[in-house]
Structure formats: C-alpha cells, structure tokens
Design a protein around this motif. Structure first.
Motif, PDB file in Angstrom:
ATOM      1  N   PHE A   1      29.914  29.196  43.961  1.00 19.05           N
ATOM      2  CA  PHE A   1      30.170  27.968  42.845  1.00 19.05           C
ATOM      3  C   PHE A   1      31.836  28.832  42.526  1.00 19.05           C
ATOM      4  CE2 PHE A   1      31.064  26.128  38.524  1.00 19.05           C
ATOM      5  CZ  PHE A   1      32.068  25.356  38.940  1.00 19.05           C
ATOM      6  N   VAL A   2      32.617  28.618  43.065  1.00 17.26           N
ATOM      7  CA  VAL A   2      34.429  29.152  42.780  1.00 17.26           C
ATOM      8  C   VAL A   2      34.855  28.343  42.007  1.00 17.26           C
ATOM      9  CG1 VAL A   2      36.107  29.946  44.134  1.00 17.26           C
ATOM     10  CG2 VAL A   2      33.807  29.839  45.295  1.00 17.26           C
ATOM     11  N   THR A   3      35.410  28.745  41.015  1.00 18.90           N
ATOM     12  CA  THR A   3      36.317  28.427  39.723  1.00 18.90           C
ATOM     13  C   THR A   3      37.790  28.926  39.865  1.00 18.90           C
ATOM     14  OG1 THR A   3      36.209  29.776  37.936  1.00 18.90           O
ATOM     15  CG2 THR A   3      34.210  28.167  38.364  1.00 18.90           C
ATOM     16  N   ALA A   4      38.205  28.347  39.608  1.00 20.67           N
ATOM     17  CA  ALA A   4      39.845  28.757  39.206  1.00 20.67           C
ATOM     18  C   ALA A   4      40.802  27.830  38.363  1.00 20.67           C
ATOM     19  CB  ALA A   4      40.692  28.746  40.794  1.00 20.67           C
ATOM     20  N   SER A   5      41.677  28.452  37.403  1.00 19.33           N
ATOM     21  CA  SER A   5      42.047  28.079  36.732  1.00 19.33           C
ATOM     22  C   SER A   5      42.804  26.967  36.974  1.00 19.33           C
ATOM     23  CB  SER A   5      42.367  29.028  35.677  1.00 19.33           C
ATOM     24  OG  SER A   5      41.802  29.625  34.786  1.00 19.33           O
ATOM     25  N   PHE A   6      44.323  27.249  38.025  1.00 17.14           N
ATOM     26  CA  PHE A   6      45.381  26.832  38.454  1.00 17.14           C
ATOM     27  C   PHE A   6      45.456  26.176  39.930  1.00 17.14           C
ATOM     28  CE2 PHE A   6      46.330  30.555  36.188  1.00 17.14           C
ATOM     29  CZ  PHE A   6      46.737  29.660  34.949  1.00 17.14           C
ATOM     30  N   VAL A   7      45.548  24.835  40.093  1.00 17.06           N
ATOM     31  CA  VAL A   7      45.394  24.378  41.114  1.00 17.06           C
ATOM     32  C   VAL A   7      46.021  25.546  42.196  1.00 17.06           C
ATOM     33  CG1 VAL A   7      46.580  22.609  43.009  1.00 17.06           C
ATOM     34  CG2 VAL A   7      45.816  21.572  40.025  1.00 17.06           C
ATOM     35  N   SER A   8      47.311  26.871  42.289  1.00 12.48           N
ATOM     36  CA  SER A   8      47.744  27.143  43.356  1.00 12.48           C
ATOM     37  C   SER A   8      47.050  28.033  43.549  1.00 12.48           C
ATOM     38  CB  SER A   8      48.636  27.634  42.652  1.00 12.48           C
ATOM     39  OG  SER A   8      48.924  28.250  41.691  1.00 12.48           O
ATOM     40  N   THR A   9      45.985  28.350  42.548  1.00 14.67           N
ATOM     41  CA  THR A   9      44.477  29.406  43.308  1.00 14.67           C
ATOM     42  C   THR A   9      43.947  29.121  43.862  1.00 14.67           C
ATOM     43  OG1 THR A   9      44.790  30.270  41.193  1.00 14.67           O
ATOM     44  CG2 THR A   9      42.980  31.123  42.199  1.00 14.67           C
ATOM     45  N   LEU A  10      43.868  27.974  43.846  1.00 13.11           N
ATOM     46  CA  LEU A  10      43.069  26.996  45.178  1.00 13.11           C
ATOM     47  C   LEU A  10      43.206  26.144  46.335  1.00 13.11           C
ATOM     48  CD1 LEU A  10      39.361  26.869  43.437  1.00 13.11           C
ATOM     49  CD2 LEU A  10      39.995  27.894  45.195  1.00 13.11           C
ATOM     50  N   GLY A  11      44.473  26.090  46.575  1.00 16.05           N
ATOM     51  CA  GLY A  11      45.987  25.760  47.508  1.00 16.05           C
ATOM     52  C   GLY A  11      46.059  26.367  48.111  1.00 16.05           C
ATOM     53  N   LYS A  12      47.242  25.937  48.444  1.00 16.95           N
ATOM     54  CA  LYS A  12      48.340  26.706  49.563  1.00 16.95           C
ATOM     55  C   LYS A  12      49.043  27.997  49.072  1.00 16.95           C
ATOM     56  CE  LYS A  12      52.526  25.606  52.449  1.00 16.95           C
ATOM     57  NZ  LYS A  12      53.650  25.015  52.989  1.00 16.95           N
ATOM     58  N   GLY A  13      48.998  28.971  49.776  1.00 15.36           N
ATOM     59  CA  GLY A  13      49.508  30.418  48.945  1.00 15.36           C
ATOM     60  C   GLY A  13      48.723  30.642  47.885  1.00 15.36           C
ATOM     61  N   GLY A  14      47.336  30.644  47.536  1.00 14.20           N
ATOM     62  CA  GLY A  14      46.373  31.071  47.399  1.00 14.20           C
ATOM     63  C   GLY A  14      45.510  31.347  47.648  1.00 14.20           C
ATOM     64  N   VAL A  15      44.091  31.528  47.527  1.00 18.36           N
ATOM     65  CA  VAL A  15      43.702  32.786  47.661  1.00 18.36           C
ATOM     66  C   VAL A  15      42.434  32.337  49.039  1.00 18.36           C
ATOM     67  CG1 VAL A  15      40.663  33.229  47.596  1.00 18.36           C
ATOM     68  CG2 VAL A  15      42.120  33.671  45.767  1.00 18.36           C
ATOM     69  N   ALA A  16      42.458  30.422  49.034  1.00 19.68           N
ATOM     70  CA  ALA A  16      42.261  29.435  49.921  1.00 19.68           C
ATOM     71  C   ALA A  16      42.431  27.658  48.998  1.00 19.68           C
ATOM     72  CB  ALA A  16      40.688  29.316  50.556  1.00 19.68           C
ATOM     73  N   SER A  17      41.535  27.002  50.076  1.00 15.86           N
ATOM     74  CA  SER A  17      41.970  25.502  49.700  1.00 15.86           C
ATOM     75  C   SER A  17      40.562  25.051  49.558  1.00 15.86           C
ATOM     76  CB  SER A  17      42.425  24.374  51.117  1.00 15.86           C
ATOM     77  OG  SER A  17      41.286  24.980  51.980  1.00 15.86           O
ATOM     78  N   ARG A  18      40.653  24.157  48.202  1.00 16.06           N
ATOM     79  CA  ARG A  18      38.776  23.392  48.124  1.00 16.06           C
ATOM     80  C   ARG A  18      38.320  23.555  48.678  1.00 16.06           C
ATOM     81  NH1 ARG A  18      39.357  20.684  42.305  1.00 16.06           N
ATOM     82  NH2 ARG A  18      37.140  20.801  42.785  1.00 16.06           N
TER      83      ARG A  18
END
Length: 347
Positions: free
Chosen positions: A122-139
């Motif tokens: 399970f992976v959680t994040a506070s920001f859309v940018s973390t789990l999106g383009k330019g972040g760690v990876a997309s959902r």
C-alpha cells in the motif's frame, strides 16, 4: 532510470507479498483486524478519481509524504509500515519512537525503484504531485504491479485544481473535514476504525479549546513558507486559510485562490500585515527555509524592515506540516491562537 534487474525482480516480490496478505488467521485482540483475519475485507473506496480496493489490511505500507506518515503513526501503525519519505520537519512530538522504527527511504522523493525495493502492499502520499508526473511514480505504475495507492483528499478535492500551475489553486476553502476524512479513510484501510474516530475526536477537541471565545477579526495575518527572493505566501484557501478562519482573523492575501503564490515584497509592504506566520523548515531546498533565516531577512531588507509585524516582532513560528493540510494544521491553529492572545490582538 530503473535498472532492468530491479524491474524483473520486484513483481515477484510483490506477488509473494500479496499471497501473504491474503492468508487467513485471527485478530490481534486490540481491536485491530490483521492480515491473518481479513474480516470486513475487501475494502473499497473512491479516492481522487481512483477506485482503491484492499483485499486485506496492509502490512508493508510506504508513506511518501510526512503528512500521511504522521497520520499512520498517530493511528499506531508503525509496525505496518515499510518506509517513509519526504520530510520537511522533525516528526510530530510524541511520535519520535514510532517514527524511528520505520525505515526512512529518502529525505525527499525516493526513486520508484527504492520504493519497490521496500516491497510495499500500500502506498500513500499527501500530494497529487508525489504520485504523478515529476514525482515518485504515477498511481497507475504502482497499481499495474498490484499495489493500491492513496492520496490525501485535501489535495485533490475541496475545489483543488492541481493543473493551474505552481502548487495549484482552490475554488473553495479547504476545511478540516478533509483532514478528518483522510484519517477515517486510512483507519478504515488498515482495519482500525475505532482508532480513527478517537483521533478525530481528540483533534476536534483541541480546536475547540484553542479557539474558544477568540475574536481576532481586526487582525491580518501573512503566511510565509519559503524563498526570500520571491516568497511563497499563502493564498486564501489552503491550510493557512483554515487556520485563519478558525482563529477569526484575516489573511492579508485572501484575494488570491492560488495555494502558494509567489508575491513580491513591495506588495507585502502595501498590505502591511499585523502578524507574520513563518514556516520553520529543516529542509534545504529554497532560500530562507528556517524561521531564523526568515526573521534575519525581514529585519534587514529595506522593503520589509518597516512592516508593522517586523517592527513589533509579531512572529509566529510553525512547522511546514502545520502550513500544509495535515493533522499538524490543528497544531497550527493552537499556536496562532496562543500568539494572538499573547500579542493582545484578540477581543
């Protein structure tokens, strides 16, 4: 760039983890549904336009932002976490021991490979940018590997537009209900709903105590997160807006719906706020991260040294997390309310 060997290795590990997650067993006797007894599962909920399904309680969660990390730690879930990342501040008081037991994958965004090496279920994040383009990876990248993901509703609902540039904008004010909703979602995901309700009740009581009989309607506040050359100041409707409304004051820049617009110091001088709320950050990404550096700048810069708040040294120091939508926002309400009383700016 992901190494080919890691890409080939990780799905097998994830599959093994998934098989463990779906095993049978019993409750831990503390009101917690464990993976050995997945009573009440699968759990499905809508999150930021994604349908999230958990077949059993997570056992190896990875939280990619401090905000979600502190919620999980506050719910007593350190033993269900395989890693954390992206820290702007020391961990919330009282959670030091729990946080110390969870591997810190990175101080900022970890690589996708680093997260996969932790074998998350399970992976959680506070920001859309973390789990999106330019972040760690997309959902989608995580979900293709069978790893469900969750993003704080405060960053993708409540009128938040993350495509408007910068840190996004809000068409309507964030409320603390978004934070409480995140706590309830995560508590449900892990099978600890009672803990979630208890935590929400505690936070609501803290807000009630901090703001009782407080009237600061004649007081203007300015929130400075970081950067001295082109400062990031809070617009009307994010976490600082929720703090401001809770204490009954006014935001000096409540006429902008951008989350953290960059505003020049001449405009700040024109607004001349009564109190300046300073982000006291420990990270080192922008100029003037710490409150000490911010105060030094304010008191020496020709454009700011004559501000009312500077002349009267009306500063309130908050953690970066308190200035983001999180359980620390309640801490921010308490600190700002106490400071306004100390400054004699309440009725």
């Amino acid at each position: 760039m992901l190494r080919t060997s890691a890409v080939l290795r990780t799905p097998a590990l994830l599959l093994a983890s998934t098989l463990l997650v779906t095993a049978c067993g019993s409750s831990d006797g503390k009101g917690v549904t464990t993976n050995k007894a997945a009573a009440g599962y699968p759990v499905t909920f809508d999150n930021c336009g994604h349908k999230v399904t958990l077949k059993s309680p997570p056992e190896r969660a990875v939280s990619l932002n401090q905000g979600t990390t502190e919620i999980l730690l506050s719910l007593g879930l350190a033993d269900r976490m395989a890693g954390t990342a992206t820290w702007t501040d020391p961990v919330m008081k009282g959670l030091e021991k729990a946080a110390g037991s969870v591997p810190r994958l990175a101080e900022n965004n970890p690589s996708f490979e680093r997260v996969l090496d932790a074998e998350p279920d399970f992976v959680t994040a506070s920001f859309v940018s973390t789990l999106g383009k330019g972040g760690v990876a997309s959902r989608e990248q995580f979900e293709e590997l069978g790893v469900p993901t969750y993003v704080s509703p405060s960053d993708c609902s409540e009128g938040k537009d993350n495509d408007s540039g910068g840190d996004g904008s809000r068409s309507k004010p964030l409320t603390l209900d978004a934070v409480y909703g995140e706590i309830r979602d995560l508590a449900r995901a892990f099978g600890v709903r009672e803990r979630g309700e208890t935590l929400v009740a505690e936070l609501k009581e803290r807000v009630r105590k901090a703001t009782g009989a407080l009237d600061a309607s004649d007081t203007s506040l300015m929130y400075w997160f970081a950067n001295s050359q082109s400062p990031y100041l809070a617009g009307c409707c994010g976490a600082p807006g929720a703090i401001t409304r809770a204490v009954g004051a006014r935001n000096a820049f409540d006429d902008t719906h951008d989350e953290w617009p960059q505003i020049n110091w001449e405009t700040v001088a024109d607004r001349d706020p009564d109190v300046i709320v300073l982000g006291d950050l420990t990270r080192k990404q922008q100029t003037a991260e710490s409150a000490e550096a911010k105060i030094r700048f304010l008191e020496t810069n020709p454009a700011t040294r004559n501000l009312t708040a500077v002349q009267k040294q009306r500063y309130v120091l908050l953690s970066g997390q308190a200035m983001n939508p999180s359980i620390r926002t309640i801490e921010g309400i308490e600190q700002v309310a106490a400071a306004l009383r100390d400054f004699g700016l309440t009725k």
